[in-house]
Design an enzyme around this catalytic site. Sequence first.
Site, PDB file in Angstrom:
ATOM      1  N   ASN A 208      18.402  -0.945   3.258  1.00 21.17           N
ATOM      2  CA  ASN A 208      17.709   0.009   4.135  1.00 21.17           C
ATOM      3  C   ASN A 208      17.156  -0.620   5.341  1.00 21.17           C
ATOM      4  OD1 ASN A 208      14.622  -0.764   3.733  1.00 21.17           O
ATOM      5  ND2 ASN A 208      15.291  -0.635   1.627  1.00 21.17           N
ATOM      6  N   ASP A 277      15.165   1.419  -5.193  1.00 16.18           N
ATOM      7  CA  ASP A 277      14.955   2.180  -6.442  1.00 16.18           C
ATOM      8  C   ASP A 277      16.064   2.122  -7.249  1.00 16.18           C
ATOM      9  OD1 ASP A 277      12.434   3.034  -6.008  1.00 16.18           O
ATOM     10  OD2 ASP A 277      13.227   4.924  -4.492  1.00 16.18           O
ATOM     11  N   LYS A 287      35.020 -10.340  -4.420  1.00 13.94           N
ATOM     12  CA  LYS A 287      35.096  -9.312  -3.352  1.00 13.94           C
ATOM     13  C   LYS A 287      36.080  -8.042  -3.756  1.00 13.94           C
ATOM     14  CE  LYS A 287      36.005  -8.234   1.274  1.00 13.94           C
ATOM     15  NZ  LYS A 287      37.002  -8.589   2.409  1.00 13.94           N
ATOM     16  N   PHE A 321       2.539   2.211  -0.505  1.00 13.69           N
ATOM     17  CA  PHE A 321       3.087   2.952   0.678  1.00 13.69           C
ATOM     18  C   PHE A 321       3.969   4.098   0.164  1.00 13.69           C
ATOM     19  CE2 PHE A 321       2.495   1.401   5.100  1.00 13.69           C
ATOM     20  CZ  PHE A 321       1.610   0.290   4.819  1.00 13.69           C
ATOM     21  N   LYS A 335       2.688   9.779  -5.907  1.00 13.26           N
ATOM     22  CA  LYS A 335       2.820   8.657  -5.959  1.00 13.26           C
ATOM     23  C   LYS A 335       1.473   7.671  -6.565  1.00 13.26           C
ATOM     24  CE  LYS A 335       7.195   7.813  -3.551  1.00 13.26           C
ATOM     25  NZ  LYS A 335       8.068   7.900  -2.485  1.00 13.26           N
ATOM     26  N   LYS A 339       1.830   5.785  -9.983  1.00  9.75           N
ATOM     27  CA  LYS A 339       1.736   4.447  -9.915  1.00  9.75           C
ATOM     28  C   LYS A 339       0.361   3.821 -10.040  1.00  9.75           C
ATOM     29  CE  LYS A 339       5.776   4.844  -6.716  1.00  9.75           C
ATOM     30  NZ  LYS A 339       6.727   3.290  -6.731  1.00  9.75           N
TER      31      LYS A 339
HETATM   32  O1  PMT Z   1       9.536  -2.523   7.629  1.00 10.28           O
HETATM   33  P1  PMT Z   1       9.289  -1.342   8.910  1.00 10.28           P
HETATM   34  O2  PMT Z   1      10.470  -1.297   9.455  1.00 10.28           O
HETATM   35  O3  PMT Z   1       8.107  -1.742   9.732  1.00 10.28           O
HETATM   36  O4  PMT Z   1       9.142  -0.048   8.132  1.00 10.28           O
HETATM   37  C1  PMT Z   1       7.791   0.100   7.487  1.00 10.28           C
HETATM   38  C2  PMT Z   1       8.188   1.075   6.255  1.00 10.28           C
HETATM   39  C3  PMT Z   1       8.738   2.545   6.527  1.00 10.28           C
HETATM   40  C4  PMT Z   1       9.065   0.351   5.402  1.00 10.28           C
HETATM   41  C5  PMT Z   1       6.785   1.153   5.574  1.00 10.28           C
HETATM   42  O5  PMT Z   1       5.893   1.702   6.319  1.00 10.28           O
HETATM   43  C6  PMT Z   1       6.867   1.755   4.178  1.00 10.28           C
HETATM   44  O6  PMT Z   1       6.795   3.076   4.097  1.00 10.28           O
HETATM   45  N1  PMT Z   1       7.202   1.331   3.159  1.00 10.28           N
HETATM   46  C7  PMT Z   1       7.464   1.729   1.683  1.00 10.28           C
HETATM   47  C8  PMT Z   1       8.982   2.045   1.678  1.00 10.28           C
HETATM   48  C9  PMT Z   1       9.266   2.558   0.299  1.00 10.28           C
HETATM   49  O7  PMT Z   1       9.909   1.760  -0.357  1.00 10.28           O
HETATM   50  O8  PMT Z   1       8.613   3.839  -0.079  1.00 10.28           O
HETATM   51  P2  PMT Z   1       8.628   4.479  -1.456  1.00 10.28           P
HETATM   52  O9  PMT Z   1       7.809   5.688  -1.162  1.00 10.28           O
HETATM   53  O10 PMT Z   1      10.363   4.484  -1.797  1.00 10.28           O
HETATM   54  O11 PMT Z   1       7.993   3.465  -2.523  1.00 10.28           O
HETATM   55  C10 PMT Z   1       6.704   3.754  -3.007  1.00 10.28           C
HETATM   56  C11 PMT Z   1       5.862   2.554  -3.044  1.00 10.28           C
HETATM   57  O12 PMT Z   1       6.433   1.785  -4.491  1.00 10.28           O
HETATM   58  C12 PMT Z   1       6.035   1.467  -2.010  1.00 10.28           C
HETATM   59  O13 PMT Z   1       4.688   0.835  -1.702  1.00 10.28           O
HETATM   60  C13 PMT Z   1       7.155   0.461  -2.283  1.00 10.28           C
HETATM   61  O14 PMT Z   1       6.959  -0.974  -2.062  1.00 10.28           O
HETATM   62  C14 PMT Z   1       6.910   0.443  -3.885  1.00 10.28           C
HETATM   63  N2  PMT Z   1       8.046   0.435  -4.800  1.00 10.28           N
HETATM   64  C15 PMT Z   1       9.220   1.115  -4.772  1.00 10.28           C
HETATM   65  C16 PMT Z   1      10.312   0.788  -5.598  1.00 10.28           C
HETATM   66  C17 PMT Z   1      10.209  -0.092  -6.501  1.00 10.28           C
HETATM   67  N3  PMT Z   1      11.145  -0.344  -7.342  1.00 10.28           N
HETATM   68  N4  PMT Z   1       9.101  -0.956  -6.650  1.00 10.28           N
HETATM   69  C18 PMT Z   1       8.094  -0.547  -5.718  1.00 10.28           C
HETATM   70  O15 PMT Z   1       7.007  -1.332  -5.977  1.00 10.28           O
END
Ligand code: PMT
Length: 402
Positions: A208, A277, A287, A321, A335, A339
């Site tokens: 991403n 995810d 490949k 986040f 979330k 979580k």
């Molecule tokens: O890195 P930059 O370019 O500065 O951009 C910043 C950002 C947009 C990446 C950051 O501000 C942000 O939003 N980070 C969270 C990205 C994300 O994966 O969000 P989500 O809504 O999909 O996940 C929710 C939370 O679960 C996040 O804290 C993520 O780290 C966590 N997660 C998600 C999937 C997973 N398998 N395990 C996790 O722990």
Amino acid sequence: MNVALGVTGCIAAYKAVEVLRGLQKRGASVRVVMTRHATEFVTPLTFQSISGYPVITDMFAPSDDPEIKHIQLAQSIDLLLVAPATANALAKFANGIADDFLSTLYISTTSPALVAPAMNVEMWAHPATRENVRRLRERGVEFVDPEEGYLACRTVGAGRLAEPERIVSRAFELIGSSKPLTDLRGERVLVTAGPTQEAIDPVRFLSNRSSGKMGYAIAEAALARGAAVTLITGPVSIAPPDGARTILVRSAAEMFKAVSDNLEGSTMVLMTAAVADYRPASALQEKIKKNGDALVLELEQTDDILAAAARKRGSRIVIGFAAETENVIENARKKLNEKRADLIVANDVSAADAGFEVDTNRISLVSSGGVVDLPLMSKREAAEQILDAALRVRTSRPLPNL
Ligand code: PMT
């Protein structure tokens, strides 16, 4: 130390929020004075909420106080800092025009004045502005000159407001007192940052747009405030902050393991990483060759690192986040509950000036106590706000002995 922070009307006015926070963090008490045009860019309420004082916008606002406000302020400050300063403000200062509160304050105070201009490249280069700057320098006004870069007017050159950190450092150099902020001393902060890469075959992966900037800004801010920092980062092209223990990972599974291995020693966990995810159910050893047919990839879900960390939280503070493109607050609340985090930092990643890659973010802090919407700010300032929020959670939960 008492500072009057003058904010004049240009697009960089939002960066004055970061200047204000930087001054406060080093112990300054700050009164904000905004010109009428500055209020078109940022509301006085933003500065009032952060400074803790009413913002002065009007020379003749009725008041119960019999003192003459600009004289009172002029006599009580150790520094007048104007950031950003427009060409118009410089022209008024240089010519002694006193037609609003800020320009009147400038000619009423005997305290040092520090000015950080921001304007279009041609305006900064114009002989009238050059002459005004020369006259002000001659009279002892100090400048933090604008930097070169891409300007709001879509040109490149000198005119961009200097970095807030630089302005704040210069302010403290001028008045010679600074209280380093150490409110995170004793905290062991674990930060995840950047994207993950999920291998499809030896040369291809799913990933991403995360640049790591938001997570690195949190790591940097936590270090500056006295914390010990472990930064677990996916592949990015920026350098990790000096002083952080940095662990490089590639996939969600590697990040999961690194977080699990380091959770025990941490007191605060901030999961900024954009973790995949889903990953390919099986990564191919060779490949993939194209053969004219459509290709179907089977994906499986990755483990949720944040949820796993929250399950083992103890007295640890766990912050996640939410990167959303719609129903931002509603999804962030989901979330928070699913979580079981203490706080979710929601950002709308469909906005051009927030979320992935850019240097700014517009975040909402979502907790069981409610939602705090913050204005657009640099990622560094957003990081400071997130750490402030983490500390507010800390007051209800004592620091564990590690
Ligand atoms: O890195 P930059 O370019 O500065 O951009 C910043 C950002 C947009 C990446 C950051 O501000 C942000 O939003 N980070 C969270 C990205 C994300 O994966 O969000 P989500 O809504 O999909 O996940 C929710 C939370 O679960 C996040 O804290 C993520 O780290 C966590 N997660 C998600 C999937 C997973 N398998 N395990 C996790 O722990």
